[in-house]
Design an enzyme around this catalytic site. Structure first.
Site, PDB file in Angstrom:
ATOM      1  N   ASP A   9       0.863  -1.180   0.000  1.00 41.08           N
ATOM      2  CA  ASP A   9       0.000   0.000   0.000  1.00 41.08           C
ATOM      3  C   ASP A   9       0.897   1.227   0.000  1.00 41.08           C
ATOM      4  O   ASP A   9       1.721   1.404   0.901  1.00 41.08           O
ATOM      5  CB  ASP A   9      -0.903  -0.010   1.243  1.00 41.08           C
ATOM      6  CG  ASP A   9      -2.043   0.988   1.140  1.00 41.08           C
ATOM      7  OD1 ASP A   9      -2.049   1.779   0.179  1.00 41.08           O
ATOM      8  OD2 ASP A   9      -2.915   0.975   2.022  1.00 41.08           O
ATOM      9  N   GLU A 104      -2.264   0.123  -4.751  1.00 39.37           N
ATOM     10  CA  GLU A 104      -2.278  -1.123  -3.987  1.00 39.37           C
ATOM     11  C   GLU A 104      -2.039  -2.317  -4.895  1.00 39.37           C
ATOM     12  O   GLU A 104      -2.495  -2.340  -6.041  1.00 39.37           O
ATOM     13  CB  GLU A 104      -3.626  -1.338  -3.303  1.00 39.37           C
ATOM     14  CG  GLU A 104      -3.958  -0.401  -2.182  1.00 39.37           C
ATOM     15  CD  GLU A 104      -5.299  -0.773  -1.572  1.00 39.37           C
ATOM     16  OE1 GLU A 104      -5.361  -1.687  -0.732  1.00 39.37           O
ATOM     17  OE2 GLU A 104      -6.299  -0.143  -1.972  1.00 39.37           O
TER      18      GLU A 104
END
Length: 388
Positions: A9, A104
């Site tokens: 992330d 992500e």
């Protein structure tokens, strides 16, 4: 062989890139979004988040919470270009990379010990490599499933690294707590509290049948698995060669059209610029909606005309949203995808007459190339949802 899944992330991605390009922004409360009354927050720096600002929040509310914030218009082309750089690095660590949004991705790192060391060592190497090549920080979650890895990446943000070993899933779920269990938002928490379920331990005391009777089949099944640290299958594999997709899970359920329109606008630009980066064209656009009770619906359209531009994707996305969603109905997740991809910059079926959207695609390609050269440039658009 035990599965080893990484979830990467990128920390406050849009804001981090703006700070990278504009060092004078460092340490400031930075909000990415437009300034009109209909604007919503695309993302916010961690400094702004301490005031309660979060993505998909109306800009008027964000500025009430943080009136001294600096608001910057999003530059999707630049973000897409930087995302592509990070994804290239991830693919150096794993041949199985599943990108789920612009910032992500999941990596299957099973069996890579000889190449990169133990999972935590590999995570440290990955973080260092991304920072060295891009100047950005990432948080890495490591677990035996995508579900656990996803929550682990959020456990120690920003610039975090968290590993959950096999067999420790329930202990990790309990440490995270019910309020931070992925997929359990405020509405679901309120529903659970009415049945005196306030902890993950209490959640596990209910059978799957009971949970389904109380909350419906979809939600009950999800809660039964999630409370035990078992992946409920939210992140399903899609053929990397046949789709480019992205999705957003809202911090709070969304009921307003403006928020969804602007979210879809950003998504349309994201997947188009990813397609340009990968030199792909698509035939089909797909929309996915998930409601608070975890029921999910999807719709897709394959236009007769070729898909050249982000504006085309956005146009069809709005049509599908109108068919599948009624304003005021809460949504917890929205996803958009470009499917039936094929390689190249030209459509398989050429048009007899010039398509005006083809010119827009060429403009997007130029903007992307300029961004790669480090030049600051934005693509103008005549869409009503974009702020002046």
């Amino acid at each position: 062989m035990q599965p080893v899944i990484f979830h990467v992330d990128m920390d406050a991605f849009y804001a981090a890139i703006e700070v990278l390009d504009h060092p004078e922004y460092k340490g400031k409360c930075l909000i990415i979004g437009g300034l009109s009354k209909r604007s919503v927050v695309s993302t916010a720096s961690y400094e702004a988040r301490t005031f309660g600002v979060h993505s998909a929040m109306p800009m008027t509310q964000a500025l009430r919470l943080c009136p001294h914030a600096l608001v910057v218009k999003p530059r999707m082309e630049r973000y897409s270009q930087m995302s592509g750089k990070v994804m290239e690095i991830l693919r150096q660590f794993s041949s199985d990379v599943m990108q789920i949004s612009i910032d992500e991705a999941f990596l299957d790192m099973s069996g890579t010990n000889r190449l990169f060391g133990l999972p935590r060592q590999a995570g440290e190497r990955l973080k260092a490599e991304v920072h060295a090549q891009t100047g950005l920080t990432i948080s890495v979650g490591i677990g035996p499933s995508r579900f656990i890895a996803k929550m682990a990446s959020d456990y120690d943000k920003p610039n975090g690294l968290c590993r959950v070993s096999p067999g420790k899933e329930q202990a990790f779920i309990d440490a995270v707590g019910l309020k931070k269990l992925w997929g359990v938002g405020k509405v679901t928490q309120t529903m659970l509290a009415k049945h005196h379920i306030t902890t993950t331990e209490e959640l596990r005391s209910y059978s799957e049948t009971t949970l389904e009777n109380l909350f419906g089949r979809s939600m009950g099944h999800f809660l039964y698995l999630a409370g035990r640290g078992i992946d409920p299958g939210i992140f399903k594999e899609e053929s990397k060669s046949h789709s480019i997709s992205t999705e957003t899970t809202f911090i709070e359920d969304v009921t307003t059209k403006d928020v969804l329109e602007q979210t879809l606008l950003a998504m349309s630009h994201e997947i188009m610029f990813r397609a340009l980066e990968e030199k792909q064209m698509g035939r089909t656009i797909a929309l996915k909606l998930r409601f608070p009770d975890f029921t999910t619906t999807s719709i897709q359209i394959t236009p007769q005309s070729n898909l050249y531009s982000a504006e085309q994707i956005y146009h069809y996305a709005l049509q599908m949203l109108q068919q599948k969603w009624q304003e005021g109905t809460p949504l917890r997740l929205i996803g958009l995808g470009l499917h039936q991809l094929y390689s190249g910059d030209r459509p398989l079926q050429e048009e007899l007459f010039a398509d005006p959207y083809e010119k827009k695609r060429k403009l997007e390609q130029v903007v992307l190339q300029l961004q790669k050269q480090g030049k600051s440039v934005c693509k103008a658009t005549n869409l009503k949802s974009v702020e002046e």
